[in-house]
Design a protein around this motif. Structure first.
Motif, PDB file in Angstrom:
ATOM      1  N   GLU A 163       2.284 -11.568  -2.262  1.00 49.22           N
ATOM      2  CA  GLU A 163       2.758 -10.233  -2.604  1.00 49.22           C
ATOM      3  C   GLU A 163       3.759 -10.293  -3.763  1.00 49.22           C
ATOM      4  O   GLU A 163       3.696  -9.470  -4.688  1.00 49.22           O
ATOM      5  CB  GLU A 163       3.405  -9.575  -1.390  1.00 49.22           C
ATOM      6  CG  GLU A 163       2.433  -9.150  -0.317  1.00 49.22           C
ATOM      7  CD  GLU A 163       3.130  -8.328   0.762  1.00 49.22           C
ATOM      8  OE1 GLU A 163       4.032  -7.542   0.422  1.00 49.22           O
ATOM      9  OE2 GLU A 163       2.764  -8.476   1.947  1.00 49.22           O
ATOM     10  N   TYR A 179      -0.615  -1.722  -4.132  1.00 48.50           N
ATOM     11  CA  TYR A 179      -1.314  -0.605  -3.495  1.00 48.50           C
ATOM     12  C   TYR A 179      -1.698  -1.000  -2.071  1.00 48.50           C
ATOM     13  O   TYR A 179      -2.295  -2.073  -1.859  1.00 48.50           O
ATOM     14  CB  TYR A 179      -2.564  -0.254  -4.299  1.00 48.50           C
ATOM     15  CG  TYR A 179      -3.445   0.774  -3.628  1.00 48.50           C
ATOM     16  CD1 TYR A 179      -3.072   2.112  -3.573  1.00 48.50           C
ATOM     17  CD2 TYR A 179      -4.656   0.411  -3.037  1.00 48.50           C
ATOM     18  CE1 TYR A 179      -3.870   3.056  -2.953  1.00 48.50           C
ATOM     19  CE2 TYR A 179      -5.463   1.353  -2.419  1.00 48.50           C
ATOM     20  CZ  TYR A 179      -5.066   2.674  -2.377  1.00 48.50           C
ATOM     21  OH  TYR A 179      -5.860   3.603  -1.757  1.00 48.50           O
ATOM     22  N   THR A 180      -1.376  -0.160  -1.116  1.00 46.20           N
ATOM     23  CA  THR A 180      -1.748  -0.416   0.273  1.00 46.20           C
ATOM     24  C   THR A 180      -3.084   0.249   0.571  1.00 46.20           C
ATOM     25  O   THR A 180      -3.213   1.474   0.496  1.00 46.20           O
ATOM     26  CB  THR A 180      -0.668   0.110   1.237  1.00 46.20           C
ATOM     27  OG1 THR A 180       0.561  -0.567   0.956  1.00 46.20           O
ATOM     28  CG2 THR A 180      -1.066  -0.159   2.683  1.00 46.20           C
ATOM     29  N   HIS A 181      -4.067  -0.551   0.909  1.00 47.78           N
ATOM     30  CA  HIS A 181      -5.407  -0.046   1.194  1.00 47.78           C
ATOM     31  C   HIS A 181      -5.393   0.812   2.464  1.00 47.78           C
ATOM     32  O   HIS A 181      -4.667   0.506   3.416  1.00 47.78           O
ATOM     33  CB  HIS A 181      -6.361  -1.237   1.377  1.00 47.78           C
ATOM     34  CG  HIS A 181      -7.805  -0.880   1.321  1.00 47.78           C
ATOM     35  ND1 HIS A 181      -8.469  -0.363   2.396  1.00 47.78           N
ATOM     36  CD2 HIS A 181      -8.705  -0.960   0.307  1.00 47.78           C
ATOM     37  CE1 HIS A 181      -9.729  -0.146   2.064  1.00 47.78           C
ATOM     38  NE2 HIS A 181      -9.887  -0.495   0.800  1.00 47.78           N
ATOM     39  N   ASN A 237      -5.367  -0.589   5.985  1.00 48.77           N
ATOM     40  CA  ASN A 237      -4.161  -1.234   6.497  1.00 48.77           C
ATOM     41  C   ASN A 237      -3.170  -0.253   7.101  1.00 48.77           C
ATOM     42  O   ASN A 237      -2.161  -0.671   7.660  1.00 48.77           O
ATOM     43  CB  ASN A 237      -3.447  -1.994   5.366  1.00 48.77           C
ATOM     44  CG  ASN A 237      -4.174  -3.266   4.989  1.00 48.77           C
ATOM     45  OD1 ASN A 237      -5.290  -3.499   5.418  1.00 48.77           O
ATOM     46  ND2 ASN A 237      -3.549  -4.083   4.171  1.00 48.77           N
ATOM     47  N   ARG A 238      -3.414   1.026   6.979  1.00 50.95           N
ATOM     48  CA  ARG A 238      -2.388   2.002   7.374  1.00 50.95           C
ATOM     49  C   ARG A 238      -2.351   2.271   8.869  1.00 50.95           C
ATOM     50  O   ARG A 238      -1.470   2.967   9.345  1.00 50.95           O
ATOM     51  CB  ARG A 238      -2.613   3.310   6.598  1.00 50.95           C
ATOM     52  CG  ARG A 238      -2.342   3.118   5.104  1.00 50.95           C
ATOM     53  CD  ARG A 238      -2.686   4.327   4.286  1.00 50.95           C
ATOM     54  NE  ARG A 238      -2.519   4.030   2.864  1.00 50.95           N
ATOM     55  CZ  ARG A 238      -2.999   4.781   1.889  1.00 50.95           C
ATOM     56  NH1 ARG A 238      -3.667   5.879   2.178  1.00 50.95           N
ATOM     57  NH2 ARG A 238      -2.818   4.442   0.636  1.00 50.95           N
ATOM     58  N   VAL A 253       2.587  -1.962   8.222  1.00 46.51           N
ATOM     59  CA  VAL A 253       1.849  -1.613   7.012  1.00 46.51           C
ATOM     60  C   VAL A 253       2.155  -2.629   5.917  1.00 46.51           C
ATOM     61  O   VAL A 253       3.318  -2.947   5.657  1.00 46.51           O
ATOM     62  CB  VAL A 253       2.222  -0.190   6.546  1.00 46.51           C
ATOM     63  CG1 VAL A 253       1.512   0.137   5.233  1.00 46.51           C
ATOM     64  CG2 VAL A 253       1.837   0.823   7.613  1.00 46.51           C
ATOM     65  N   THR A 254       1.119  -3.143   5.274  1.00 40.95           N
ATOM     66  CA  THR A 254       1.273  -4.193   4.280  1.00 40.95           C
ATOM     67  C   THR A 254       0.246  -4.021   3.178  1.00 40.95           C
ATOM     68  O   THR A 254      -0.861  -3.536   3.438  1.00 40.95           O
ATOM     69  CB  THR A 254       1.108  -5.590   4.925  1.00 40.95           C
ATOM     70  OG1 THR A 254       1.051  -6.580   3.897  1.00 40.95           O
ATOM     71  CG2 THR A 254      -0.175  -5.661   5.742  1.00 40.95           C
ATOM     72  N   PRO A 255       0.574  -4.426   1.961  1.00 36.69           N
ATOM     73  CA  PRO A 255      -0.431  -4.392   0.894  1.00 36.69           C
ATOM     74  C   PRO A 255      -1.508  -5.465   1.057  1.00 36.69           C
ATOM     75  O   PRO A 255      -2.547  -5.391   0.406  1.00 36.69           O
ATOM     76  CB  PRO A 255       0.395  -4.650  -0.380  1.00 36.69           C
ATOM     77  CG  PRO A 255       1.804  -4.391  -0.010  1.00 36.69           C
ATOM     78  CD  PRO A 255       1.915  -4.735   1.442  1.00 36.69           C
ATOM     79  N   HIS A 290      -4.627  -7.261   2.397  1.00 42.94           N
ATOM     80  CA  HIS A 290      -5.850  -6.766   3.026  1.00 42.94           C
ATOM     81  C   HIS A 290      -6.767  -7.951   3.300  1.00 42.94           C
ATOM     82  O   HIS A 290      -7.049  -8.746   2.404  1.00 42.94           O
ATOM     83  CB  HIS A 290      -6.541  -5.768   2.100  1.00 42.94           C
ATOM     84  CG  HIS A 290      -7.763  -5.133   2.684  1.00 42.94           C
ATOM     85  ND1 HIS A 290      -7.741  -4.402   3.846  1.00 42.94           N
ATOM     86  CD2 HIS A 290      -9.058  -5.120   2.261  1.00 42.94           C
ATOM     87  CE1 HIS A 290      -8.952  -3.958   4.115  1.00 42.94           C
ATOM     88  NE2 HIS A 290      -9.763  -4.389   3.178  1.00 42.94           N
ATOM     89  N   THR A 345      -7.226   0.899  -8.742  1.00 43.91           N
ATOM     90  CA  THR A 345      -6.276  -0.182  -8.986  1.00 43.91           C
ATOM     91  C   THR A 345      -6.739  -1.005 -10.186  1.00 43.91           C
ATOM     92  O   THR A 345      -7.934  -1.194 -10.392  1.00 43.91           O
ATOM     93  CB  THR A 345      -6.160  -1.086  -7.757  1.00 43.91           C
ATOM     94  OG1 THR A 345      -7.469  -1.477  -7.326  1.00 43.91           O
ATOM     95  CG2 THR A 345      -5.473  -0.349  -6.620  1.00 43.91           C
ATOM     96  N   VAL A 374      -4.468  -8.692  -2.499  1.00 45.88           N
ATOM     97  CA  VAL A 374      -3.443  -7.716  -2.840  1.00 45.88           C
ATOM     98  C   VAL A 374      -3.922  -6.956  -4.069  1.00 45.88           C
ATOM     99  O   VAL A 374      -4.366  -7.573  -5.049  1.00 45.88           O
ATOM    100  CB  VAL A 374      -2.082  -8.383  -3.133  1.00 45.88           C
ATOM    101  CG1 VAL A 374      -1.069  -7.344  -3.583  1.00 45.88           C
ATOM    102  CG2 VAL A 374      -1.558  -9.112  -1.906  1.00 45.88           C
TER     103      VAL A 374
END
Length: 287
Positions: free
Chosen positions: A68, A78-80, A83-84, A89-91, A93, A129, A276
């Protein structure tokens, strides 16, 4: 950072970039991605990504936080949407064999043939992205390569007649099936089939075959015929670079200049990589 680590950092003029194909793919050696990059090295790496479409690093010792941190030096992460719904929550994936199996299960529903899943990440966004950093986590002994395609060469390889037919046409990017599974719904987005790269000015062929593409403004038969022309270009080996993953491997590509394809030839092995994505806004919105 230790004095030894500092002296090991190359200057931009001496960055060890080794092209793998004439226009796409290069390996960069002598850079430790776990350390913060001097501005000149960061900028040289970014320029190499844009020039070569995809670059590769070997023998890196990166953990999740390090991946990251490396990617964040090139723009906001960008957080996909997938992943939400996770607890944290993390960028990052996961690109897993399990995910690939789900994609394959939908292939017949989407009339998608095996071997046709050439795509660009987050093309279903109005502003996709710009970059992606992919890191190997768990790999089979053999197999599981990834192929990247120079989307500009793919366009240049078209006949003048097909270029003329594609001029001004838009193609749909429909990711609703994947997102609805996570409680999200997005509208179908259309981008130009022949898109102009915002930095290089190159014309690129930009179709996501994993998202039920349809070319607007023509009948279905012509849409299929034109999409077959695009897919034929993507599959030409002279427009591709193929990367064999090893422990410690990292790929960094320009999502606007290349499309890619994951080779699924490793049976039931639980292959795992982590990706990421780097946003094209707001930091690089003017590029």
């Amino acid at each position: 950072m230790s004095a030894a680590a500092q002296t090991a950092i190359p200057t931009a003029d001496h960055l060890d970039i080794r092209p793998l194909q004439p226009t796409i793919g290069a390996e960069i050696h002598g850079v430790d991605l776990s350390q913060p990059l001097p501005a000149e090295i960061r900028d040289a790496i970014r320029a190499a990504v844009v020039q070569h479409k995809v670059i590769f690093f070997r023998d890196q010792r990166l953990d999740d936080a390090g991946q990251e941190a490396f990617a964040a030096q090139f723009g906001p992460l960008y957080t996909h949407p997938a992943n939400r719904d996770v607890a944290s929550v993390t960028p990052l994936h996961a690109i897993s064999a399990e995910l690939q199996t789900k994609i394959e299960a939908k292939r017949l529903h989407h009339d998608l043939r095996r071997g046709d899943e050439y795509h660009s990440d987050t093309s279903w966004r109005l502003v996709p992205t710009w970059g992606a950093v992919l890191r190997a986590i768990d790999l089979p002994d053999v197999g599981g390569d990834t192929v990247w395609v120079d989307a500009h060469l793919a366009y240049e390889g078209l006949s003048d007649e097909v270029k003329r037919r594609l001029e001004g046409l838009h193609v749909t990017h429909d990711y609703r099936d994947a997102l609805l599974a996570n409680g999200h719904d997005y509208p179908i987005v259309a981008h130009p089939v022949a898109r102009t790269h915002r930095e290089t000015g190159e014309k690129i062929l930009w179709v996501n075959f994993s998202q039920k593409p349809q070319i607007l403004g023509v009948d279905l038969a012509e849409s299929r015929a034109l999409l077959d022309e695009v897919l034929h270009q993507y599959k030409r080996p002279e427009f591709q670079v193929r990367f064999s993953w090893k422990p410690g491997s990292v790929a960094f590509w320009d999502n606007r200049g290349a499309v890619h394809y994951a080779v699924r030839n490793y049976g039931d092995y639980p292959r795992l990589l982590r990706r990421v994505l780097i946003s094209d806004e707001p930091l690089y919105a003017a590029l």
